[in-house]
Design an enzyme around this catalytic site. Sequence first.
Site: not given
Ligand code: NAP
Length: 274
Positions: A166, A170
């Site tokens: 991961y 990133k």
């Molecule tokens: N939460 C944290 O602590 C955190 C911290 C740093 C960075 N981030 C980053 O923030 C971003 C969003 O994450 P989140 O925290 O909102 O997680 P989340 O609640 O799991 O949401 C992830 C989103 O990505 C979509 N997704 C996953 N695989 C996909 C694919 N192959 N094609 C299209 N859409 C896809 C999912 O939708 P579907 O399943 O419907 O496709 C969902 O809408 C990510 O890039 C993550 O790495 C998160």
Amino acid sequence: MSLGPQAQANLEQKTVLITGASAGIGEAIAREFVEAAGGNIRLVLAARRADRLAELSRQLKQSGAQVHTAELDVSDRAKINAFFAALPPDYRNIDVLVNNAGKALGVEHAGNIRDEDVEEMFSTNVIGLIKMTQTVIRGMKERNSGDIVQVGSIAGIESYPGGSIYCATKSAVRSFTQAIRKELISTRIRVMEIDPGAVETEFSLVRFGGDATKASKVYEGYEPLSAKDIADVVVFNCSRRANVVVAESVVFPTAQAGSYHRHRSEPREGTEKN
Ligand SMILES: NC(=O)c1ccc[n+]([C@@H]2O[C@H](COP(=O)([O-])OP(=O)(O)OC[C@H]3O[C@@H](n4cnc5c(N)ncnc54)[C@H](OP(=O)(O)O)[C@@H]3O)[C@@H](O)[C@H]2O)c1
């Protein structure tokens, strides 16, 4: 959040494409754009779960937004091509691309990481993001305007054990983003990266294969960020006047100061988690 009339004017009538809009940060960004633009905005919402997008679209349209939703798996090159080919004419000139779709899978150490997980993380977080960017950037160059927002992570700046793949994805996002910002220096295209710390979304549920107990432990003993906290920053950055580029935003909850550096204590009574 209202950002004031000038910021609202800067966002109005834009077309914003958000990947991973069916949950968490992506969904919150969609809501925030609509609110900050007073509903005068066009959104393209993409993710694999079309039913969730349909419900979100229904709600956002009630606030005046125009919304196109599309089922999209960003890890599939052919599906990305088909997605762009099927965009209705009114939604083809993308002003803001938010590359948000992404995930972590598992916490295994190198030697025990499943090949499929390595491939899924790279094909979603990196290859998909690059393909989306490359496709949208062509029109942005022709129009000499546009915003590209990459959702990175503190994990791309500081690696941690159990997150090797991961973190590597990133970091790749970060390198790609820094290079294209330099490539685009003579244009009016803005390239912005946001690097969140711990945000309570479905992220950990996905990471732990649906195990809610393991997922909730990630957020125990401190108050994580909410998806809206990140959405506020993204929309604020995009609503600056055209000459201002908020190139990088690292956003932590107060109990965090690095990928792995979190202060945990018992949650205070009455403290909201989100
Ligand atoms: N939460 C944290 O602590 C955190 C911290 C740093 C960075 N981030 C980053 O923030 C971003 C969003 O994450 P989140 O925290 O909102 O997680 P989340 O609640 O799991 O949401 C992830 C989103 O990505 C979509 N997704 C996953 N695989 C996909 C694919 N192959 N094609 C299209 N859409 C896809 C999912 O939708 P579907 O399943 O419907 O496709 C969902 O809408 C990510 O890039 C993550 O790495 C998160």
